[in-house]
Design an enzyme around this catalytic site. Structure first.
Site, PDB file in Angstrom:
ATOM      1  N   SER A  48      46.209  50.562 -17.349  1.00 46.18           N
ATOM      2  CA  SER A  48      45.433  49.321 -17.289  1.00 46.18           C
ATOM      3  C   SER A  48      44.111  49.380 -18.048  1.00 46.18           C
ATOM      4  O   SER A  48      43.110  48.806 -17.606  1.00 46.18           O
ATOM      5  CB  SER A  48      45.211  48.910 -15.829  1.00 46.18           C
ATOM      6  N   GLU A  66      57.631  56.244 -16.988  1.00 50.07           N
ATOM      7  CA  GLU A  66      58.805  55.357 -16.950  1.00 50.07           C
ATOM      8  C   GLU A  66      60.075  56.117 -17.330  1.00 50.07           C
ATOM      9  O   GLU A  66      61.155  55.821 -16.829  1.00 50.07           O
ATOM     10  CB  GLU A  66      58.571  54.136 -17.866  1.00 50.07           C
ATOM     11  N   ASN A 102      51.155  52.075 -26.830  1.00 49.07           N
ATOM     12  CA  ASN A 102      52.553  52.285 -26.450  1.00 49.07           C
ATOM     13  C   ASN A 102      53.175  50.901 -26.254  1.00 49.07           C
ATOM     14  O   ASN A 102      52.918  50.245 -25.249  1.00 49.07           O
ATOM     15  CB  ASN A 102      52.596  53.096 -25.142  1.00 49.07           C
ATOM     16  N   TRP A 103      53.947  50.485 -27.247  1.00 51.68           N
ATOM     17  CA  TRP A 103      54.499  49.118 -27.204  1.00 51.68           C
ATOM     18  C   TRP A 103      55.669  49.014 -26.223  1.00 51.68           C
ATOM     19  O   TRP A 103      56.146  47.902 -25.948  1.00 51.68           O
ATOM     20  CB  TRP A 103      54.971  48.687 -28.594  1.00 51.68           C
ATOM     21  N   LYS A 104      56.150  50.132 -25.736  1.00 55.63           N
ATOM     22  CA  LYS A 104      57.303  50.152 -24.812  1.00 55.63           C
ATOM     23  C   LYS A 104      58.481  49.371 -25.410  1.00 55.63           C
ATOM     24  O   LYS A 104      58.637  49.351 -26.619  1.00 55.63           O
ATOM     25  CB  LYS A 104      56.903  49.608 -23.437  1.00 55.63           C
ATOM     26  N   GLY A 114      49.168  50.455 -22.872  1.00 52.98           N
ATOM     27  CA  GLY A 114      50.441  49.737 -22.846  1.00 52.98           C
ATOM     28  C   GLY A 114      50.226  48.265 -23.136  1.00 52.98           C
ATOM     29  O   GLY A 114      50.141  47.835 -24.291  1.00 52.98           O
ATOM     30  N   GLU A 139      48.081  59.610 -16.826  1.00 53.68           N
ATOM     31  CA  GLU A 139      48.370  58.219 -16.486  1.00 53.68           C
ATOM     32  C   GLU A 139      48.808  58.130 -15.024  1.00 53.68           C
ATOM     33  O   GLU A 139      49.977  58.402 -14.709  1.00 53.68           O
ATOM     34  CB  GLU A 139      49.513  57.678 -17.360  1.00 53.68           C
ATOM     35  N   GLY A 171      50.233  49.219 -15.813  1.00 51.15           N
ATOM     36  CA  GLY A 171      50.666  47.824 -15.809  1.00 51.15           C
ATOM     37  C   GLY A 171      50.301  47.047 -14.559  1.00 51.15           C
ATOM     38  O   GLY A 171      50.835  45.956 -14.334  1.00 51.15           O
ATOM     39  N   HIS A 231      56.720  60.110 -20.465  1.00 46.15           N
ATOM     40  CA  HIS A 231      56.064  58.935 -19.863  1.00 46.15           C
ATOM     41  C   HIS A 231      56.647  58.734 -18.462  1.00 46.15           C
ATOM     42  O   HIS A 231      57.838  58.979 -18.238  1.00 46.15           O
ATOM     43  CB  HIS A 231      56.308  57.705 -20.743  1.00 46.15           C
TER      44      HIS A 231
HETATM   45  C1  PEP Z   1      51.404  52.992 -20.382  1.00 46.11           C
HETATM   46  O1  PEP Z   1      52.493  52.618 -19.996  1.00 46.11           O
HETATM   47  O2  PEP Z   1      51.330  54.006 -21.096  1.00 46.11           O
HETATM   48  C2  PEP Z   1      50.229  52.229 -19.979  1.00 46.11           C
HETATM   49  C3  PEP Z   1      49.102  52.841 -19.912  1.00 46.11           C
HETATM   50  O3  PEP Z   1      50.438  50.910 -19.667  1.00 46.11           O
HETATM   51  P1  PEP Z   1      49.295  49.821 -19.303  1.00 46.11           P
HETATM   52  O4  PEP Z   1      48.162  50.006 -20.288  1.00 46.11           O
HETATM   53  O5  PEP Z   1      49.956  48.507 -19.457  1.00 46.11           O
HETATM   54  O6  PEP Z   1      48.841  50.109 -17.917  1.00 46.11           O
END
Ligand code: PEP
Length: 252
Positions: free
Chosen positions: A214, A100, A10-12, A235, A168, A174, A98
């Site tokens: 993470s 976010e 997921n490049w966001k 992410g 998640e 993050g 998600h």
């Molecule tokens: C995400 O936002 O889907 C995610 C898992 O981010 P990260 O891997 O940076 O924790």
């Protein structure tokens, strides 16, 4: 029950054209070099990069996905993107709900359910995200929160073929913090039970449940070898070819 592990990036909201194309080419090259594997790869760039990333991935077994969509096919929805548009540019998947988006855009489970149905109608697979906040976890509500989000967000016509769940924990996204592998397995098994009640045992046993939060090369094996973990939604580590592929190599 063997479920194909999905390694999803997921490049966001990251990447200008040149960065996105370089990252996609890097991923494509490494996936080709990896040769035959039982893993499925997916990258989900921002909308602006979908077409260029699709081109950059040509010839590599890496699917394309988006990070959100509207529930309508077209119309007066300024700034939105429809599932039909995503299908048109070569997407196979769309991430929905998600944390976010649930937080920044106040997206409800009901809305995510509607978006998922619309995605199915265009032949897209929905990756439906769920997960508890830190306060909910501290209050011992993790499983209740996830169950409620599944019951609300996952449509009645979801199947193992059109849906992937991503667990998640919001506090792990993050932050570098992760739950223990015991906690992750416990939550994933509980999620599968809720899915079995809602969609039947057959679908629940075949449906992939990803862990996200993470994930990096050094902890990938710990999570991805758990019985009810069927891949990762990644992410930060999906923005570097060596980290994204490092996760795959750790479990190959
Ligand atoms: C995400 O936002 O889907 C995610 C898992 O981010 P990260 O891997 O940076 O924790």
């Amino acid at each position: 029950m063997s479920r194909k592990l999905l390694i999803a990036g997921n490049w966001k909201m990251n990447g200008l054209l040149a960065d996105g194309v370089a990252l996609a080419k890097g991923v494509a090259g490494e996936v080709k070099a990896l040769g035959k594997t039982d893993l499925e790869f997916l990258v989900c760039p921002p909308f602006t990069l979908l077409t260029s990333v699709k081109k950059a991935l040509r010839g590599a077994k890496v699917a394309l996905g988006a990070q959100d969509c509207h529930f309508a096919v077209k119309g007066a929805h300024t700034g939105d993107i429809s599932p039909a548009m995503l299908k048109d540019v070569g997407c196979a998947y769309v991430i929905l709900g998600h944390s976010e988006r649930r937080a920044d855009h106040k997206e409800s489970s009901e809305l995510i359910n509607k978006k998922s149905v619309a995605a199915y109608e265009q032949g897209l697979k929905a990756i439906i995200c769920i997960g508890e906040t830190e306060a909910e976890r501290d209050a011992g509500k993790t499983i209740d929160v996830c169950a409620k989000q599944i019951l609300g967000s996952v449509p009645d016509n979801a199947t193992a073929a059109n849906t992937v769940i991503a667990y998640e924990p919001v506090w792990a996204i993050g932050t570098g913090k992760t739950p223990t592998s015991k906690d992750v397995q416990e939550v994933h098994a509980a999620i599968r039970k809720v899915l079995a009640k809602k969609l039947g045992k057959g679908n629940a046993n075949k449906m992939r449940i990803l862990y996200g939060g993470s994930v990096k090369p050094s902890n990938a094996k710990e999570f991805l070898s758990l019985e009810d973990v069927d891949g990762a939604l990644i992410g930060g580590a999906s923005l570097k070819v060596e980290d994204f592929l490092g996760i795959a190599k750790a479990v190959k």
